[in-house]
Design an enzyme around this catalytic site. Sequence first.
Site, PDB file in Angstrom:
ATOM      1  N   GLU A  26      -8.878  -2.685  -5.140  1.00 54.93           N
ATOM      2  CA  GLU A  26      -8.797  -1.223  -5.269  1.00 54.93           C
ATOM      3  C   GLU A  26      -9.063  -0.782  -6.708  1.00 54.93           C
ATOM      4  O   GLU A  26      -8.985  -1.575  -7.649  1.00 54.93           O
ATOM      5  CB  GLU A  26      -7.429  -0.717  -4.804  1.00 54.93           C
ATOM      6  N   LYS A 160       6.053  -1.338  -4.209  1.00 52.09           N
ATOM      7  CA  LYS A 160       6.539  -1.066  -5.564  1.00 52.09           C
ATOM      8  C   LYS A 160       8.046  -0.816  -5.561  1.00 52.09           C
ATOM      9  O   LYS A 160       8.567  -0.135  -4.681  1.00 52.09           O
ATOM     10  CB  LYS A 160       5.778   0.122  -6.153  1.00 52.09           C
TER      11      LYS A 160
HETATM   12  N1  PSU Z   1       0.192  -0.842  -6.981  1.00 50.88           N
HETATM   13  C1  PSU Z   1       0.120  -1.027  -8.327  1.00 50.88           C
HETATM   14  N2  PSU Z   1      -0.390  -0.015  -9.077  1.00 50.88           N
HETATM   15  C2  PSU Z   1      -0.889   1.130  -8.499  1.00 50.88           C
HETATM   16  C3  PSU Z   1      -0.827   1.301  -7.099  1.00 50.88           C
HETATM   17  C4  PSU Z   1      -0.270   0.280  -6.379  1.00 50.88           C
HETATM   18  O1  PSU Z   1       0.529  -2.082  -8.831  1.00 50.88           O
HETATM   19  O2  PSU Z   1      -1.388   1.989  -9.227  1.00 50.88           O
HETATM   20  C5  PSU Z   1      -1.428   2.505  -6.445  1.00 50.88           C
HETATM   21  C6  PSU Z   1      -2.173   2.041  -5.189  1.00 50.88           C
HETATM   22  O3  PSU Z   1      -3.483   2.543  -5.242  1.00 50.88           O
HETATM   23  C7  PSU Z   1      -1.406   2.654  -4.051  1.00 50.88           C
HETATM   24  C8  PSU Z   1      -0.943   3.928  -4.692  1.00 50.88           C
HETATM   25  O4  PSU Z   1      -2.186   2.854  -2.900  1.00 50.88           O
HETATM   26  O5  PSU Z   1      -0.520   3.489  -5.985  1.00 50.88           O
HETATM   27  C9  PSU Z   1       0.159   4.590  -3.903  1.00 50.88           C
HETATM   28  O6  PSU Z   1       0.296   5.906  -4.346  1.00 50.88           O
HETATM   29  P1  PSU Z   1       1.162   6.943  -3.500  1.00 50.88           P
HETATM   30  O7  PSU Z   1       2.578   6.453  -3.658  1.00 50.88           O
HETATM   31  O8  PSU Z   1       0.919   8.279  -4.149  1.00 50.88           O
HETATM   32  O9  PSU Z   1       0.658   6.873  -2.103  1.00 50.88           O
END
Ligand code: PSU
Length: 302
Positions: A26, A160
Amino acid sequence: MINHAIRLGADVEAALQSGAPVVALESTIISHGLPRPANFTVAKEIEATVRQAGAVPATIGMIAGEIVVGLSEEEIRHLAERDGVIKLSVRDLAPAAATRADGATTVAATSAIAVRAGIRVFATGGLGGVHRDAVSTFDESADLTALSRLPIAIVCAGVKSILDVHATLERLETLGVGVVGYGTRRFPGFYLTDAGFDLDWSADDPGAVAEIIRAARAHDVHQGALVVANPLPVEEQLDPALHDRVLAEGLAGLEREGVTGKDVTPYLLAHFHTATEGKSLDVNVRIILRNADLAARIAAAI
Ligand code: PSU
Ligand code: MN
């Protein structure tokens, strides 16, 4: 009229045609998850790690409205270094394409594009999930619903740790997303080795994961993703006391500064990186490189 086809990088196209292993990567992690200038260096290291482990890396993102599977080094640099790169979830892809935007794809958008391109293994750091205040804010990552309908194996260090991990595991169950621990029956906690919850399934080597993927394909019954949860070794995790303190500060900061929606995750990750003086950054990089290596070995084993 704009041509809205998906563009494949030359290496990726050749690999897909010959059936060689390919790993999707990604770009939100590069543009919004890691600070400059480390983000560009790390993005290159991730690709090199995938190559060393025997697969072709396909970093996915959008350049001037065009979805690209297998961004070139210059395109990755562009997403890493430019201001105004948009964080793109699945629902953002069409308006971003129509307005010729530059964008970085989240887990949700990257997996959807990868499956469309015929890639079945994806490496990232940590999944999005249910945020801690979701009961009142309804903030749950679109990663979860995307994974409920996409046949892809996603190697990550759990979700996370800024999230409500227990609620996220419950939602993964409801949505029919498979979860298998890599060498463990405990769900990893991203920066932390163990998030404190048991898993029903584990696999101990890439071949065992590949067998699960083959079974899913052969049955053609389960349409959702398989999360391969790959924990950091205990000696490499972030100090749990430091983690808990910095997280509490970060959550208080969200409230104080009125941060909501898609800005929450980048805000908390950036807070970690500054408040731990780069310790969380080192851990984050280790997580991603380990996952890239494992994903490549799984792709090669399928
Ligand atoms: N994991 C990481 N760093 C990130 C992300 C995930 O270690 O920046 C990103 C991924 O792209 C994931 C997004 O899909 O954060 C999720 O964001 P949200 O909680 O707004 O859906
Ligand atoms: Mn959200």
